[in-house]
Scaffold this active site. Structure first.
Site, PDB file in Angstrom:
ATOM      1  N   ASN A   1       0.856  -1.185   0.000  1.00 26.72           N
ATOM      2  CA  ASN A   1       0.000   0.000   0.000  1.00 26.72           C
ATOM      3  C   ASN A   1       0.900   1.246   0.000  1.00 26.72           C
ATOM      4  O   ASN A   1       1.733   1.410   0.898  1.00 26.72           O
ATOM      5  CB  ASN A   1      -0.894  -0.055   1.251  1.00 26.72           C
ATOM      6  CG  ASN A   1      -1.814   1.129   1.369  1.00 26.72           C
ATOM      7  OD1 ASN A   1      -1.392   2.262   1.139  1.00 26.72           O
ATOM      8  ND2 ASN A   1      -3.045   0.910   1.741  1.00 26.72           N
TER       9      ASN A   1
ATOM     10  N   GLU B   1     -11.178  -9.267   3.280  1.00 26.86           N
ATOM     11  CA  GLU B   1      -9.894  -8.923   3.885  1.00 26.86           C
ATOM     12  C   GLU B   1     -10.133  -8.749   5.373  1.00 26.86           C
ATOM     13  O   GLU B   1     -10.948  -7.915   5.787  1.00 26.86           O
ATOM     14  CB  GLU B   1      -9.312  -7.641   3.267  1.00 26.86           C
ATOM     15  CG  GLU B   1      -7.972  -7.283   3.911  1.00 26.86           C
ATOM     16  CD  GLU B   1      -7.156  -6.272   3.132  1.00 26.86           C
ATOM     17  OE1 GLU B   1      -7.278  -6.215   1.882  1.00 26.86           O
ATOM     18  OE2 GLU B   1      -6.375  -5.553   3.781  1.00 26.86           O
TER      19      GLU B   1
ATOM     20  N   HIS C   1      -5.641   3.684  -1.597  1.00 24.87           N
ATOM     21  CA  HIS C   1      -6.960   4.064  -1.069  1.00 24.87           C
ATOM     22  C   HIS C   1      -7.244   5.511  -1.464  1.00 24.87           C
ATOM     23  O   HIS C   1      -6.579   6.434  -0.995  1.00 24.87           O
ATOM     24  CB  HIS C   1      -6.926   3.908   0.459  1.00 24.87           C
ATOM     25  CG  HIS C   1      -8.222   4.204   1.147  1.00 24.87           C
ATOM     26  ND1 HIS C   1      -8.374   4.087   2.510  1.00 24.87           N
ATOM     27  CD2 HIS C   1      -9.431   4.610   0.676  1.00 24.87           C
ATOM     28  CE1 HIS C   1      -9.617   4.411   2.853  1.00 24.87           C
ATOM     29  NE2 HIS C   1     -10.276   4.740   1.752  1.00 24.87           N
TER      30      HIS C   1
ATOM     31  N   GLU D   1      -8.730   0.652  -3.116  1.00 28.89           N
ATOM     32  CA  GLU D   1      -9.532   0.703  -1.888  1.00 28.89           C
ATOM     33  C   GLU D   1     -10.431   1.917  -1.927  1.00 28.89           C
ATOM     34  O   GLU D   1      -9.965   3.021  -2.252  1.00 28.89           O
ATOM     35  CB  GLU D   1      -8.617   0.859  -0.680  1.00 28.89           C
ATOM     36  CG  GLU D   1      -8.157  -0.417  -0.083  1.00 28.89           C
ATOM     37  CD  GLU D   1      -7.361  -0.144   1.178  1.00 28.89           C
ATOM     38  OE1 GLU D   1      -7.621   0.834   1.898  1.00 28.89           O
ATOM     39  OE2 GLU D   1      -6.443  -0.927   1.424  1.00 28.89           O
TER      40      GLU D   1
ATOM     41  N   ARG E   1      -9.325   8.263  -0.777  1.00 26.86           N
ATOM     42  CA  ARG E   1     -10.293   8.659   0.249  1.00 26.86           C
ATOM     43  C   ARG E   1     -11.154   9.807  -0.270  1.00 26.86           C
ATOM     44  O   ARG E   1     -10.726  10.588  -1.127  1.00 26.86           O
ATOM     45  CB  ARG E   1      -9.575   9.088   1.536  1.00 26.86           C
ATOM     46  CG  ARG E   1      -8.845   7.944   2.225  1.00 26.86           C
ATOM     47  CD  ARG E   1      -8.274   8.393   3.562  1.00 26.86           C
ATOM     48  NE  ARG E   1      -9.314   8.515   4.554  1.00 26.86           N
ATOM     49  CZ  ARG E   1      -9.543   7.628   5.538  1.00 26.86           C
ATOM     50  NH1 ARG E   1      -8.766   6.561   5.655  1.00 26.86           N
ATOM     51  NH2 ARG E   1     -10.514   7.806   6.392  1.00 26.86           N
TER      52      ARG E   1
ATOM     53  N   ARG F   1      -6.929  12.882   1.119  1.00 27.01           N
ATOM     54  CA  ARG F   1      -5.852  13.327   2.008  1.00 27.01           C
ATOM     55  C   ARG F   1      -4.488  12.756   1.622  1.00 27.01           C
ATOM     56  O   ARG F   1      -3.464  13.296   1.979  1.00 27.01           O
ATOM     57  CB  ARG F   1      -6.165  12.995   3.469  1.00 27.01           C
ATOM     58  CG  ARG F   1      -6.087  11.525   3.780  1.00 27.01           C
ATOM     59  CD  ARG F   1      -6.305  11.262   5.247  1.00 27.01           C
ATOM     60  NE  ARG F   1      -7.684  11.507   5.651  1.00 27.01           N
ATOM     61  CZ  ARG F   1      -8.222  10.984   6.757  1.00 27.01           C
ATOM     62  NH1 ARG F   1      -7.491  10.230   7.551  1.00 27.01           N
ATOM     63  NH2 ARG F   1      -9.475  11.207   7.062  1.00 27.01           N
TER      64      ARG F   1
ATOM     65  N   HIS G   1       0.975   6.219   1.910  1.00 21.96           N
ATOM     66  CA  HIS G   1       1.702   7.172   2.751  1.00 21.96           C
ATOM     67  C   HIS G   1       2.924   7.780   2.079  1.00 21.96           C
ATOM     68  O   HIS G   1       3.535   8.688   2.626  1.00 21.96           O
ATOM     69  CB  HIS G   1       1.973   6.559   4.125  1.00 21.96           C
ATOM     70  CG  HIS G   1       0.664   6.289   4.811  1.00 21.96           C
ATOM     71  ND1 HIS G   1      -0.211   7.304   5.131  1.00 21.96           N
ATOM     72  CD2 HIS G   1       0.034   5.131   5.131  1.00 21.96           C
ATOM     73  CE1 HIS G   1      -1.311   6.778   5.654  1.00 21.96           C
ATOM     74  NE2 HIS G   1      -1.189   5.460   5.660  1.00 21.96           N
TER      75      HIS G   1
ATOM     76  N   THR H   1      -8.203   3.640   8.638  1.00 23.64           N
ATOM     77  CA  THR H   1      -9.417   2.832   8.622  1.00 23.64           C
ATOM     78  C   THR H   1      -9.514   2.083   9.948  1.00 23.64           C
ATOM     79  O   THR H   1      -8.772   1.139  10.181  1.00 23.64           O
ATOM     80  CB  THR H   1      -9.366   1.849   7.440  1.00 23.64           C
ATOM     81  OG1 THR H   1      -8.961   2.581   6.285  1.00 23.64           O
ATOM     82  CG2 THR H   1     -10.715   1.221   7.189  1.00 23.64           C
TER      83      THR H   1
ATOM     84  N   HIS I   1      -3.621  -4.495   7.746  1.00 20.14           N
ATOM     85  CA  HIS I   1      -3.717  -3.285   8.562  1.00 20.14           C
ATOM     86  C   HIS I   1      -2.788  -3.389   9.765  1.00 20.14           C
ATOM     87  O   HIS I   1      -2.934  -4.290  10.585  1.00 20.14           O
ATOM     88  CB  HIS I   1      -5.137  -2.975   9.047  1.00 20.14           C
ATOM     89  CG  HIS I   1      -5.328  -1.498   9.260  1.00 20.14           C
ATOM     90  ND1 HIS I   1      -4.883  -0.855  10.380  1.00 20.14           N
ATOM     91  CD2 HIS I   1      -5.847  -0.537   8.458  1.00 20.14           C
ATOM     92  CE1 HIS I   1      -5.140   0.438  10.272  1.00 20.14           C
ATOM     93  NE2 HIS I   1      -5.715   0.661   9.112  1.00 20.14           N
TER      94      HIS I   1
HETATM   95  N1  PXP Z   1      -5.880  -3.161   4.149  1.00 25.42           N
HETATM   96  C1  PXP Z   1      -6.838  -2.206   4.195  1.00 25.42           C
HETATM   97  C2  PXP Z   1      -8.219  -2.595   3.786  1.00 25.42           C
HETATM   98  C3  PXP Z   1      -6.548  -0.890   4.587  1.00 25.42           C
HETATM   99  O1  PXP Z   1      -7.521   0.041   4.631  1.00 25.42           O
HETATM  100  C4  PXP Z   1      -5.214  -0.556   4.888  1.00 25.42           C
HETATM  101  C5  PXP Z   1      -4.863   0.854   5.240  1.00 25.42           C
HETATM  102  O2  PXP Z   1      -5.159   1.693   4.188  1.00 25.42           O
HETATM  103  C6  PXP Z   1      -4.240  -1.569   4.819  1.00 25.42           C
HETATM  104  C7  PXP Z   1      -4.605  -2.863   4.467  1.00 25.42           C
HETATM  105  C8  PXP Z   1      -2.806  -1.303   5.108  1.00 25.42           C
HETATM  106  O3  PXP Z   1      -2.654  -0.933   6.438  1.00 25.42           O
HETATM  107  P1  PXP Z   1      -1.259  -0.363   6.914  1.00 25.42           P
HETATM  108  O4  PXP Z   1      -0.990   0.873   6.128  1.00 25.42           O
HETATM  109  O5  PXP Z   1      -1.474  -0.115   8.365  1.00 25.42           O
HETATM  110  O6  PXP Z   1      -0.232  -1.434   6.647  1.00 25.42           O
END
Ligand code: PXP
Length: 250
Positions: free
Chosen positions: A11, A155, A47, A74, A49, A53, A14, A105, A198
């Site tokens: 992901n 998930e 994602h 996402e 949003r 952001r 960030h 999330t 997550h």
């Molecule tokens: N899976 C989902 C559905 C999420 O919303 C997120 C965060 O955007 C992640 C995985 C990844 O989480 P993290 O950034 O904490 O590794």
């Protein structure tokens, strides 16, 4: 990739968070996604949003154009996001709950409460060829509802497990891990493909990676943070190594 190998979705949200802190063009999430791909990611997750952001619409355009691995898009279950997903037709769409005031999330989607609406919401996405995944807590009621609405993938939210680990609450952590283990087996028994994610880190990834029913982990924040210290390529490679080792040991 062997059938038993666990997929890693990186992901890159960030990277966009850091870029947006200054409002300029760098660091570029598309460049990060390409690097992650070269380092062994099997997919990229982003994602979009509602408040944009981190990831922007232009980032999604760029990812769709540049990636050789599948994009897991996402999004919240809103009309605007559905329109965007139907325009791009990404490989996968993961439906997540979204609240403006949250930092990330925070919980899984309450599928059971909104079954009818969600069933109608995901139908066109499935018809467009997207694999629809629903982000939920390790809760039998939610899994059954996700199955009933026609999702192909669930998930499971690993955030509580990771938070308990970080806080040293090991009995709670182990209880969460057991729920994740049981519910990944239960989801797979219904014919759902099971993913998890997550908050996962090098310290927490292996017990989840060892569950044979889990086919994909989506990991972002920790990897992007770790990239500051060791670079994105080694950060992703180390996660890949830990996942594969856990999988081999079962
Ligand atoms: N899976 C989902 C559905 C999420 O919303 C997120 C965060 O955007 C992640 C995985 C990844 O989480 P993290 O950034 O904490 O590794």
């Amino acid at each position: 990739m062997t059938q038993n190998q666990l997929r890693l979705g990186v992901n890159i949200d960030h990277v966009a968070t850091v870029r947006n802190a200054r409002g300029g063009a760098y660091p570029d999430p598309v460049r990060a996604a390409k690097l992650a791909e070269e380092a062994g990611a099997d997919g990229i997750t982003a994602h979009l949003r509602e408040d944009r952001r981190h990831i922007t619409d232009a980032d999604i355009d760029g990812l769709m154009e540049a990636l050789s691995v599948p994009l897991n898009f996402e999004m919240a279950a809103t009309e605007e996001m559905q329109r965007i997903a139907l325009r791009h037709k990404p490989h996968a769409v993961c439906i997540v709950p979204e609240k403006r005031e949250e930092r990330t999330t925070e919980g899984g989607l309450e599928v059971a409460r909104e079954e009818n609406r969600l069933a109608h919401f995901i139908a066109p996405l499935r018809d467009a060829g997207c694999r629809v995944s629903i982000f939920i807590a390790a809760d039998q009621k939610q899994i059954e509802a996700a199955h009933r609405i026609g999702a192909e993938v669930i998930e499971l939210h690993t955030g509580a497990y990771c938070d308990y680990h970080a806080d040293g609450r090991f009995a709670d952590r182990d209880r969460e891990l057991e729920a994740l283990r049981e519910m990944s087996a239960y989801g797979a028994s219904l014919g759902l493909e099971v993913h998890a994610g997550h908050g996962l880190t090098y310290d927490t990834v292996q017990p989840v990676a060892a569950f044979p029913e889990v086919k994909e982990l989506n990991i972002g924040h920790f990897l992007i943070g770790e990239a500051v210290f060791r670079g994105l390529t080694p950060a992703v490679q180390e996660m890949r190594r830990l996942m594969d080792a856990a999988r081999e040991q079962g």
